[in-house]
Design a protein around this motif. Structure first.
Motif, PDB file in Angstrom:
ATOM      1  N   SER A 112       0.813  -1.222   0.000  1.00  0.00           N
ATOM      2  CA  SER A 112       0.000   0.000   0.000  1.00  0.00           C
ATOM      3  C   SER A 112       0.846   1.272   0.000  1.00  0.00           C
ATOM      4  O   SER A 112       2.042   1.241   0.311  1.00  0.00           O
ATOM      5  CB  SER A 112      -0.886   0.005   1.251  1.00  0.00           C
ATOM      6  OG  SER A 112      -0.071   0.180   2.410  1.00  0.00           O
TER       7      SER A 112
ATOM      8  N   ASP B  38     -11.169   3.394   4.523  1.00  0.00           N
ATOM      9  CA  ASP B  38     -10.183   3.586   3.455  1.00  0.00           C
ATOM     10  C   ASP B  38      -9.468   2.286   3.083  1.00  0.00           C
ATOM     11  O   ASP B  38      -8.378   2.310   2.505  1.00  0.00           O
ATOM     12  CB  ASP B  38      -9.151   4.642   3.867  1.00  0.00           C
ATOM     13  CG  ASP B  38      -8.406   4.270   5.151  1.00  0.00           C
ATOM     14  OD1 ASP B  38      -8.828   3.303   5.822  1.00  0.00           O
ATOM     15  OD2 ASP B  38      -7.406   4.942   5.471  1.00  0.00           O
TER      16      ASP B  38
ATOM     17  N   ALA C 144      -7.449   1.121  -1.037  1.00  0.00           N
ATOM     18  CA  ALA C 144      -7.827   2.371  -1.701  1.00  0.00           C
ATOM     19  C   ALA C 144      -7.423   2.456  -3.171  1.00  0.00           C
ATOM     20  O   ALA C 144      -7.255   3.535  -3.708  1.00  0.00           O
ATOM     21  CB  ALA C 144      -7.250   3.559  -0.936  1.00  0.00           C
ATOM     22  N   ILE C 145      -7.268   1.336  -3.843  1.00  0.00           N
ATOM     23  CA  ILE C 145      -7.079   1.326  -5.287  1.00  0.00           C
ATOM     24  C   ILE C 145      -8.428   1.575  -5.959  1.00  0.00           C
ATOM     25  O   ILE C 145      -9.464   1.104  -5.480  1.00  0.00           O
ATOM     26  CB  ILE C 145      -6.478  -0.015  -5.767  1.00  0.00           C
ATOM     27  CG1 ILE C 145      -6.296  -0.021  -7.291  1.00  0.00           C
ATOM     28  CG2 ILE C 145      -7.340  -1.193  -5.345  1.00  0.00           C
ATOM     29  CD1 ILE C 145      -5.629  -1.269  -7.830  1.00  0.00           C
ATOM     30  N   SER C 146      -8.444   2.338  -7.043  1.00  0.00           N
ATOM     31  CA  SER C 146      -9.712   2.599  -7.729  1.00  0.00           C
ATOM     32  C   SER C 146     -10.130   1.385  -8.555  1.00  0.00           C
ATOM     33  O   SER C 146      -9.296   0.585  -8.984  1.00  0.00           O
ATOM     34  CB  SER C 146      -9.589   3.826  -8.637  1.00  0.00           C
ATOM     35  OG  SER C 146      -8.823   3.522  -9.788  1.00  0.00           O
TER      36      SER C 146
ATOM     37  N   GLU D  65     -14.168   5.484 -10.239  1.00  0.00           N
ATOM     38  CA  GLU D  65     -13.347   6.234  -9.287  1.00  0.00           C
ATOM     39  C   GLU D  65     -13.565   5.795  -7.843  1.00  0.00           C
ATOM     40  O   GLU D  65     -12.870   6.269  -6.937  1.00  0.00           O
ATOM     41  CB  GLU D  65     -13.613   7.737  -9.429  1.00  0.00           C
ATOM     42  CG  GLU D  65     -13.217   8.288 -10.795  1.00  0.00           C
ATOM     43  CD  GLU D  65     -11.811   7.876 -11.208  1.00  0.00           C
ATOM     44  OE1 GLU D  65     -10.876   8.097 -10.429  1.00  0.00           O
ATOM     45  OE2 GLU D  65     -11.651   7.309 -12.311  1.00  0.00           O
TER      46      GLU D  65
ATOM     47  N   THR E   1     -13.371   3.120  -4.683  1.00  0.00           N
ATOM     48  CA  THR E   1     -12.315   2.193  -4.296  1.00  0.00           C
ATOM     49  C   THR E   1     -12.796   0.749  -4.393  1.00  0.00           C
ATOM     50  O   THR E   1     -13.999   0.466  -4.435  1.00  0.00           O
ATOM     51  CB  THR E   1     -11.829   2.479  -2.863  1.00  0.00           C
ATOM     52  OG1 THR E   1     -12.941   2.399  -1.961  1.00  0.00           O
ATOM     53  CG2 THR E   1     -11.195   3.860  -2.779  1.00  0.00           C
ATOM     54  N   LEU E   2     -11.841  -0.158  -4.410  1.00  0.00           N
ATOM     55  CA  LEU E   2     -12.112  -1.572  -4.660  1.00  0.00           C
ATOM     56  C   LEU E   2     -13.216  -2.166  -3.777  1.00  0.00           C
ATOM     57  O   LEU E   2     -14.076  -2.901  -4.282  1.00  0.00           O
ATOM     58  CB  LEU E   2     -10.808  -2.356  -4.502  1.00  0.00           C
ATOM     59  CG  LEU E   2     -10.770  -3.795  -5.018  1.00  0.00           C
ATOM     60  CD1 LEU E   2     -11.092  -3.851  -6.506  1.00  0.00           C
ATOM     61  CD2 LEU E   2      -9.394  -4.417  -4.749  1.00  0.00           C
TER      62      LEU E   2
ATOM     63  N   HIS F 130     -15.904  -1.061  -2.813  1.00  0.00           N
ATOM     64  CA  HIS F 130     -17.254  -0.705  -3.254  1.00  0.00           C
ATOM     65  C   HIS F 130     -17.861  -1.769  -4.158  1.00  0.00           C
ATOM     66  O   HIS F 130     -19.080  -1.802  -4.345  1.00  0.00           O
ATOM     67  CB  HIS F 130     -17.248   0.654  -3.963  1.00  0.00           C
ATOM     68  CG  HIS F 130     -17.116   1.825  -3.044  1.00  0.00           C
ATOM     69  ND1 HIS F 130     -15.903   2.235  -2.521  1.00  0.00           N
ATOM     70  CD2 HIS F 130     -18.053   2.654  -2.521  1.00  0.00           C
ATOM     71  CE1 HIS F 130     -16.102   3.278  -1.730  1.00  0.00           C
ATOM     72  NE2 HIS F 130     -17.390   3.557  -1.714  1.00  0.00           N
TER      73      HIS F 130
END
Length: 307
Positions: free
Chosen positions: A141, A246, A249-251, A293, A295-296, A298
């Motif tokens: 990260s 968070d 936090a990769i899109s 946009e 984050t993963l 989601h």
């Protein structure tokens, strides 16, 4: 081909007083830059659209340049942390690129998750300019980048590897030499494809649990006691339970790029990977629905919550 793995201790002589460029002061790149500064490097960065990382680095003593060619004149090594091979090619090639302006024998370390064919082509072009271009994609990260705890997967020849390791040791806990140029990016694509495949399954399992009124905390406890457990699932659960907003936090857009590159590479070998292909389609659909946009984690929201 079976690869020989070489592990390098972070006790390797590092970057003190070395003049190093950084192009890509996003979240991961900013963490790398902070670690380079902490290890005594004279850091030069390229102006970044997002000012958050650049402002942090300049406040700590980094020098900022408006053009790639300007940065290149001040450094002997450059670290790239960019979204994809397209951006890597853009900063390396052309009359204003790194290849045209770096001093001979300079080193370029591509820490981007790039496409191997592009990497090999760039390495060949770099040789014509008497430069060294290697792939060194990283895992973990941005927070771990800032603490110097990334893992680097390095593709380079034996002669160039020690110089690369001296730079990488500033922001990496583990440095693994996996073969010649291109092999690092091949391995990273396999790794990321597996990660995103697991993420797709974990997301649907979380949605499945909610749909049939299975308590997620109970499911997490059960999964954590068995072989099915994974860091991805645990992060998704922590996000959904409101414990770690968070997490990962990769899109979704970046995740889609990685797994689509992996599927493309497999297809070029005529290998059929239907499960990973289906996972790639899930990411493609999520981006098409306007979720790129986000984050993963989601991915794991139910449609009702996601809307």
């Amino acid at each position: 081909m079976k690869l020989a793995l070489t592990h390098v201790s972070t006790a390797t002589p590092g970057t003190a007083e070395q003049r190093i460029g950084l192009i890509g002061a996003g979240r991961m790149g900013t963490g790398m830059g902070i670690s380079l500064l902490r290890h005594g490097a004279e850091l030069h960065i390229k102006v970044n659209r997002n000012r958050v990382g650049a402002d942090r680095l300049t406040a700590m003593g980094a020098y900022e340049h408006t053009a790639v060619c300007e940065l290149a004149r001040h450094v002997s090594a450059v670290v790239l942390s960019l979204p994809s091979s397209c951006e890597v090619e853009a900063v390396c090639l052309g009359q204003h690129g790194l290849f045209a302006h770096l001093a001979r024998q300079s080193l370029i370390l591509d820490c981007t998750t790039s496409y191997p064919a592009s990497t090999l082509a760039l390495a060949e072009q770099a040789k014509k300019h008497d430069l060294h271009f290697i792939d060194a994609p990283v895992t973990r990260s941005p927070e771990q980048a800032e603490r110097g705890q990334l893992n680097a997967i390095v593709g380079s020849d034996e002669n160039t590897f020690p110089a690369a390791a001296r730079v990488l040791t500033a922001f990496c806990e583990n440095i693994v030499h996996v073969g010649d140029v291109g092999q690092g990016h091949k391995l990273k694509l396999v790794y990321n494809s597996m990660t995103m495949g697991i993420a797709s399954v974990a997301a649907e399992a979380c949605q499945f649990a909610q749909a049939i009124d299975v308590d997620l905390a109970t499911l997490r406890s059960l999964v954590g006691r068995g072989a099915t457990n994974s860091g991805i699932f645990q992060s998704f659960a922590a996000f959904l339970l409101g414990e770690t907003p968070d997490a990962l936090a990769i899109s979704i857009t970046n995740a889609r790029k990685d797994i689509e590159c992996g599927v493309r590479l497999a297809n070029e070998t005529a290998l059929k990977i239907p499960v990973l292909t289906a996972a790639a389609q899930k990411f493609h659909t999520s981006v098409a629905e306007g979720k790129g946009e986000l984050t993963l984690p989601h991915l794991a929201l139910s449609e009702a919550k996601g809307s």
